[in-house]
Enzyme design. Structure first.
Site, PDB file in Angstrom:
ATOM      1  N   GLU A 210       0.826  -1.207   0.000  1.00 49.05           N
ATOM      2  CA  GLU A 210       0.000   0.000   0.000  1.00 49.05           C
ATOM      3  C   GLU A 210       0.861   1.258   0.000  1.00 49.05           C
ATOM      4  O   GLU A 210       0.565   2.227  -0.705  1.00 49.05           O
ATOM      5  CB  GLU A 210      -0.946   0.000   1.207  1.00 49.05           C
ATOM      6  CG  GLU A 210      -1.988  -1.107   1.195  1.00 49.05           C
ATOM      7  CD  GLU A 210      -3.066  -0.924   0.132  1.00 49.05           C
ATOM      8  OE1 GLU A 210      -3.029   0.081  -0.597  1.00 49.05           O
ATOM      9  OE2 GLU A 210      -3.946  -1.798   0.031  1.00 49.05           O
ATOM     10  N   ASP A 355      -4.252  -9.960  -8.307  1.00 49.80           N
ATOM     11  CA  ASP A 355      -4.566  -9.096  -9.439  1.00 49.80           C
ATOM     12  C   ASP A 355      -3.384  -8.324 -10.015  1.00 49.80           C
ATOM     13  O   ASP A 355      -3.001  -8.484 -11.171  1.00 49.80           O
ATOM     14  CB  ASP A 355      -5.698  -8.135  -9.075  1.00 49.80           C
ATOM     15  CG  ASP A 355      -5.463  -7.416  -7.746  1.00 49.80           C
ATOM     16  OD1 ASP A 355      -4.495  -7.720  -7.043  1.00 49.80           O
ATOM     17  OD2 ASP A 355      -6.278  -6.538  -7.399  1.00 49.80           O
ATOM     18  N   GLU A 459     -18.248  -6.601  -2.848  1.00 48.62           N
ATOM     19  CA  GLU A 459     -16.857  -7.038  -2.775  1.00 48.62           C
ATOM     20  C   GLU A 459     -16.693  -8.462  -3.311  1.00 48.62           C
ATOM     21  O   GLU A 459     -15.702  -8.767  -3.958  1.00 48.62           O
ATOM     22  CB  GLU A 459     -16.361  -6.937  -1.337  1.00 48.62           C
ATOM     23  CG  GLU A 459     -14.875  -7.117  -1.172  1.00 48.62           C
ATOM     24  CD  GLU A 459     -14.048  -5.946  -1.695  1.00 48.62           C
ATOM     25  OE1 GLU A 459     -12.828  -5.947  -1.480  1.00 48.62           O
ATOM     26  OE2 GLU A 459     -14.616  -5.031  -2.327  1.00 48.62           O
ATOM     27  N   GLU A 478     -11.941  -0.246 -10.111  1.00 48.05           N
ATOM     28  CA  GLU A 478     -11.545  -1.203 -11.158  1.00 48.05           C
ATOM     29  C   GLU A 478     -12.515  -1.248 -12.335  1.00 48.05           C
ATOM     30  O   GLU A 478     -12.087  -1.324 -13.498  1.00 48.05           O
ATOM     31  CB  GLU A 478     -11.373  -2.596 -10.544  1.00 48.05           C
ATOM     32  CG  GLU A 478     -10.101  -2.776  -9.758  1.00 48.05           C
ATOM     33  CD  GLU A 478     -10.120  -2.104  -8.389  1.00 48.05           C
ATOM     34  OE1 GLU A 478      -9.040  -1.912  -7.794  1.00 48.05           O
ATOM     35  OE2 GLU A 478     -11.228  -1.776  -7.900  1.00 48.05           O
ATOM     36  N   THR A 564      -0.960   0.783 -10.876  1.00 49.19           N
ATOM     37  CA  THR A 564      -2.130   0.095 -10.343  1.00 49.19           C
ATOM     38  C   THR A 564      -2.945   0.985  -9.417  1.00 49.19           C
ATOM     39  O   THR A 564      -4.078   0.662  -9.085  1.00 49.19           O
ATOM     40  CB  THR A 564      -1.718  -1.202  -9.625  1.00 49.19           C
ATOM     41  OG1 THR A 564      -2.864  -2.028  -9.418  1.00 49.19           O
ATOM     42  CG2 THR A 564      -1.045  -0.904  -8.294  1.00 49.19           C
TER      43      THR A 564
END
Length: 633
Positions: A210, A355, A459, A478, A564
């Site tokens: 993160e 991902d 989710e 996304e 990302t």
């Protein structure tokens, strides 16, 4: 009464297909009340099509998962009557197909301008309230109009503490969005605030992943845009800037380096304390995406400052994970022990925990030109297609269920569960960058159908039960990201309608007193008092870009990608040049040159046939099929 009469009557009554089959054919629900549609549609097809020699079918989700549940026999087909004309089950979705053409085939310029303004207003409502009520804290609580920082009273609250490091997260994460919206003066003011107020010398334990994508990536992106006037936004630098953002990025990266020490595999620990290094009670397990999605930011930093250390440790982690893939399937798991190299989580999928690992294999190649990265990506993509993909072979042709990517066991390829998560909605965008636009169209349509049903993406969504498994929606980007990339690839107005639906849903369901709040429950629309930084850095950015045809990013001759976390990074030849010799050379053979169909705009757009650019990207019959399978109607 003949079978056909019964069926027509039931269709007219608009009963659900499951109920129709139960009443008319005595076919019991195979998976409970909401049983799988593809299996039963195929049963229905047997009653109407002419019996003939066919190849074995493997294009429905249920056949792939549970194996065939019937035998195609002459007796079965004859029960429909030998004189019945050939008719596909897909014809049941063919009625009113023009409603999709009427709704999606055009998008007036005036409406596009209105949506662009709406996206800009959405961003500023969140950003201005963050600056007013929350800065210098990390996030805004949009319901109580207060700031939020790390949960110091509960260090084990990793949902908060993995992300919030007491370093003005939302301001940093948002820097390049201000430029995308054309606000150079506020961008410069925000940069000066970061320089004057942010320090990483904090007793904060954060997740390496993160901190890398949200903080390090944004600092690097903003620095590049500040110092290189030939890139899309022109000369946005200001007098007195002395590479402070780059120095901050370097400082943060150095504080993340202890995660790579004392690990037997080279795969990093998941968390570090910014002041003290790896905590003594740190776990030895990490997810594949968390450990394998550091290469873009670390690699750019290394090439900017001429120090190979950062790229070397990030690349070593990627190689270590890659070497642990299954010999049978070529797949990786989702959780690994960093000391033993044993897979703790054997699920292989495209969502959480996996991902961005795939995403960064391709984007690292695009940025750095390292053939090894593209070799790994193409091998991984082939394994994904071979073992995770279910449904018919072609997105826009043939019969069977639409393509879907499911979670499987990394060693056997057998399905592990019947849910997909919202993070997987990034994958159509990655497919666009790889040139696989047709498959991207189908998978995107599936996620859009879920959005239409709930006004958000749960989710986790259980495609077997046609219901959410995990009900919250934290304003994730996304689906918007894939929508934007597909629009850039096709210029099809359908995707402008998708963006409008998302914008209007967010305004209706998530807007609160001081910003936009996480949906706690996508059905009853109850809320949580949190606005994550990616809402401003990604969700609003992609929505705005979707409707802003004249944005400098779209007009620039220079190509770019997004990290990302949605940070703008130019594709620059200096990032393909190293100031050091490789001490860790690739051991495999050379890769045949093939440039992927990257990077937004013309290269991809030219691949779309002229006639497909202005009609629906997916035929009405297949859109209607997907909507029905998700329960939209």
């Amino acid at each position: 009464m003949q079978w056909r009469s019964i069926l027509v009557g039931l269709v007219v009554l608009r009963l659900s297909l499951s109920c129709m089959l139960w009443l008319a054919f005595g076919l019991g629900p195979s998976w409970g009340f909401n049983f799988h549609l593809g299996f039963n549609l195929h049963k229905l097809d047997l009653l109407f099509r002419e019996e003939k020699e066919t190849e074995p079918r493997d294009n429905s989700w249920s056949e792939r998962i549970h194996g065939p549940r019937y035998e195609e026999t002459e007796t079965t087909c004859a029960s429909a009557g030998e004189e019945s004309p050939k008719r596909s089950y897909l014809s049941f979705f063919d009625g009113n197909k023009d409603e999709y053409v009427r709704r999606y085939s055009s998008f007036p310029d005036t409406l596009k301008a209105k949506m662009k303004d709406m996206a800009k207003e959405m961003f500023y409502f969140g950003y201005d309230n963050y600056m007013k009520y929350a800065f210098p804290e990390d996030e805004l609580n949009p319901i109580d109009c207060e700031g939020r920082g790390p949960d110091v009273q509960n260090p084990s609250n990793i949902n908060i503490n993995d992300v919030l490091g007491n370093y003005s997260l939302t301001l940093i994460d948002t820097l390049d969005t201000l430029l995308v919206l054309g606000n150079v003066s506020e961008f410069q003011r925000a940069v000066k605030l970061v320089i004057d107020t942010v320090s990483f010398d904090k007793d904060s334990t954060v997740q390496v992943f993160e901190a890398n994508i949200r903080i390090l990536g944004s600092l690097i992106s903003a620095h590049i845009l500040l110092t290189d006037p030939k890139h899309p936004f022109g000369n946005v630098g200001f007098e007195g800037y002395d590479n402070e953002l780059l120095h901050l990025a370097h400082d943060l990266a150095v504080r993340l380096l202890p995660a790579f020490e004392n690990t037997s595999t080279g795969i990093p620990y998941p968390r570090v304390n910014l002041k003290n290094g790896v905590p003594p009670d740190s776990v030895n397990e990490t997810c594949t995406a968390g450990a394998g999605s550091l290469l873009v930011e670390f690699g750019i930093l290394s090439r900017l400052i001429g120090d190979s250390t950062f790229e070397w440790v990030a690349r070593r982690a990627v190689r270590a994970l890659w070497n642990l893939r299954s010999n049978e399937t070529g797949l990786l798991g989702n959780v690994v022990n960093i000391q033993t190299g044993q897979w703790v989580g054997k699920q292989s999928g495209l969502g959480a925990g996996m991902d961005s690992f795939y995403e960064y294999l391709l984007k690292s190649y695009i940025l750095f030109g390292e053939k090894e990265d593209y070799r790994m990506f193409t091998a991984a993509y082939e394994s994904i297609q071979n073992h995770m993909r279910r449904g018919r072979e072609s997105c826009n042709e043939g019969e069977g269920d639409p393509p879907l990517y499911v979670n499987v066991n990394m060693f056997s390829g057998e399905i592990m569960n019947t849910w997909i998560d919202s993070l997987q909605a990034f994958f159509p965008g990655l497919q666009v960058l790889n040139g696989d636009v047709d498959d991207a169209i189908c998978l995107h349509a599936f996620y859009y159908a879920i959005w239409k049903r709930f006004g958000a993406l749960p989710e986790r969504y259980n495609w077997q039960l046609q219901a959410p498994d995990v009900l919250f929606y934290p304003l994730r980007p996304e689906l918007v990201e894939s929508t934007y990339l597909l629009y850039q690839a096709t210029k099809n107005p359908f995707y402008l309608h998708v963006g409008m639906d998302i914008l209007q849903s967010l305004e209706k369901n998530a807007k609160v007193r001081c910003g936009y709040a996480t949906l706690h429950h996508v059905v009853d629309k109850s809320k949580e008092d949190r606005m994550e930084s990616f809402f401003l850095s990604e969700t609003c950015k992609y929505l705005y870009l979707l409707f802003d045809e004249d944005n400098p990013l779209h007009k620039s001759d220079n190509k770019y990608i997004f990290t990302t976390e949605g940070h703008v990074v130019p594709i620059d030849k200096r990032f393909r040049e190293k100031q050091w010799n490789d001490d860790f050379p690739c051991e495999e053979g050379a890769l045949t040159e093939r440039e992927p169909a990257t990077v937004l705009t013309l290269q991809i757009f030219q691949q779309i046939p002229e006639e497909r650019r202005y009609t629906l990207p997916l035929k009405s019959i297949y859109m209607r099929q997907i909507d029905h399978m998700v329960g939209v109607f």
